[in-house]
Every structure is written in C-alpha cells, then in structure tokens.
Design an enzyme around this catalytic site. Sequence first.
Site, PDB file in Angstrom:
ATOM      1  CG  HIS A   3      -1.583   1.128   1.138  1.00 17.41           C
ATOM      2  ND1 HIS A   3      -3.040   0.995   0.753  1.00 17.41           N
ATOM      3  CD2 HIS A   3      -1.769   2.358   1.989  1.00 17.41           C
ATOM      4  CE1 HIS A   3      -3.552   1.994   1.057  1.00 17.41           C
ATOM      5  NE2 HIS A   3      -2.777   3.024   1.479  1.00 17.41           N
ATOM      6  CD  GLU A   4       1.397   3.608   3.654  1.00 14.99           C
ATOM      7  OE1 GLU A   4       1.816   4.549   2.933  1.00 14.99           O
ATOM      8  OE2 GLU A   4       0.478   3.263   4.230  1.00 14.99           O
ATOM      9  CG  HIS A  37       0.168   6.254  -0.820  1.00 15.54           C
ATOM     10  ND1 HIS A  37      -0.617   6.690  -1.586  1.00 15.54           N
ATOM     11  CD2 HIS A  37      -0.084   5.515   0.240  1.00 15.54           C
ATOM     12  CE1 HIS A  37      -2.115   6.387  -0.832  1.00 15.54           C
ATOM     13  NE2 HIS A  37      -1.628   5.593   0.005  1.00 15.54           N
TER      14      HIS A  37
END
Length: 356
Positions: A18-19, A22
């Site tokens: 997920h990170e 980003h």
Amino acid sequence: LTTILATVVVLGVLIFVHELGHFLVAKFFKVRVEVFSLGFPPKLISKQVGETDYRISVLPLGGYVKLLGENPNDEVPPELIPYSFLHRPLYQRAAIVLAGPAFNFFFAVISLFLVFAFSGLPYVPTEIGRVVAGTPAAQAGLQAGDSIVAVDGAPVKRWEELSQMIRGRGGEPLNLTVKRGDKDLKFTLTPEKKEGLNIFGQKVEAFQIGVASSERLATEELGPVQALEEGVVYSLRIAALTLQSMYKLIAREISVDTLGGPIMIAQVAGKQAEMGFIHLIHFMAVLSVNLTLLNLLPVPVLEGGHMVFLCLEAVRGKPVPVKHREMAQALGMVLILTLMLLVFYHDIMRLFTPRQ
C-alpha cells in the site's frame, strides 16, 4: 508461533504494498518523500537514504508515507516548492492518493494469477458428500460419492454451476446424469423450496434437491493468459462481495457481530499458513481487496476522504479551507477509532464465547 509469523507476514506485506504505491507514484511526479514508515510511531529502526527516512515503527497496524507539503500548515522553503505535494497539479495529487489502494488491488490480481498459473484454478467438483434423508435426492436414490455430470443433458463439473442450475429451474423436474463408479446412471427428481442461509448468514428460500458437496477440491490447469483473466475476475468477485457486505452492514441486514479485526485476521492467517503457502497467499489476496475498498470509503483520513476534498477542489476551483478539512479529519479519526474499538470488542468476545 505459526500464527504470529503468518500475521506479521500478511500485515507487513499488505502495508508495504500500500505505502509503496504512494511512494512510487510520488517519486514519479518528483514529489519529495520525507518518511516511509511500516507501522506507526514511535519508530524502532530508521535509516536515511537520500531525502527519505525509511522506518520500521512500533505499532504494526498500518504505515504511512510523509510527503513534503502534505499538511497545509507546513512551511515549505521557496526552493523546495517544485517538490511539494500541495503545489502539484490536481491530477498528480489524485494519482498519488489513489496509488495505495490501486497497488493493493494489483497485488491481489498478481497473487491470484501466480497461484492459478502454478497450482491451477481450485474448484468444488460435483461429487456428493452427503444426501439429506427425506429429500428429493434421497427419494430418487442418489448416494454419497456419486458425481453429477449433467443436468438435462448439459455438462456440469463445478458445484457452483450445479447449484445455479437447480435454483434456476424453479421447481421443474430435472434429469440428472450421475457417475457412480464406472456406471453412468439417470435420475429424474423435482427440487423443493427450502429455507437456508446465504454466504452472508441471512435466511433465504431456494430450490434444493437435498445434497451437500464433498470436502474434496479439484484443480483446473490454466495457461498464463487464462490465469491472469481468472485473477482479475476473482478479484472483482471479491470486491463485489465486499461491497455487498458493506451495504448490508449499513442497512443493518446483517449483524455487526460479523465484523472482524486484527485478532480475527491473526486467527485466519495462522490457519491458512498451516494449510499451506498457497492458502496463505490466497487469504492475502482476499484481504488486499478488502483493504482497497476500505481505504476508498469517503471518510476523512482515508484515501477516499482525500479524494472527496480533491473533487470539491476541482468543483470550487480552489482548495477546501484548512479549518473545514481539520474538522472533517477530526470527525473521521473519531469514526475510525470507534470502528477499531468495535471490531476489537467483537474479536475478543469471539475468543471467550463458546461456539455453538
């Protein structure tokens, strides 16, 4: 030990993916990433590489990427404004926000693709595991161990397809072709309407013949293209079921008792790990799709909430006032904390409540 390790792997991988979404999209648009953290503060280990401080932090239930100028109250030096998040075009900020959930969904697709490509597509065959006494199947003479290979001449090999055919006939007589050992037998029977439970635990009426599937799984070998297609289809199916569950929870059609949190994730992860690596990967894919949709909810502090602010900015032609954003984010944080307490409560109650 297996449960602990499986939980650390599952949460660690999903948070990292997920990170990473980003992080990579921010880097692509040349936005400065100040912190990349797995877990929430306080930090355990950190290492500065270039402009980014990479960390592993104490609280493992999440992670974050801190971007330069992400907070409207941050003072950005004039020379760093070209690398500031808030000074980037709207579409770039939207892409960075959506990258986390998007990477979780892509992870699910790729994980399932690899599982299907190397291990085959698992399915429940039409082998009968149990025949309920007094039902049309029992009266017709069907037995445990029989395999239903055709319905009204149409071939069938998956239990899901068989169930759909039976329900879809609306109580009309069925002609079944059944394989029993080396023999092909013919049976005619009429389904009857019975009350049962659907996958959400709700009572529903459906036409049944009175058989249950065996616990045996079969696999279908797939080529790379088919495996990728099935990975996409299966991920979308998980997403659809998750959205249905969310709707039914909001509409109070199903109980909040069904909610699960970190403790339930740990329990399921441990069981899947004991069953084998493939089962654990499959569970991670399902959980990753759930995280995708959870993060897209229009709640401030989640990516969906950020997208609401960006959409309002696009309509208004200017950002939402900082004061209003801070109020909304405070309410969002209260909502998220309340939800976390609720799922923790139900997790703990399940631990101490005997199973019926």
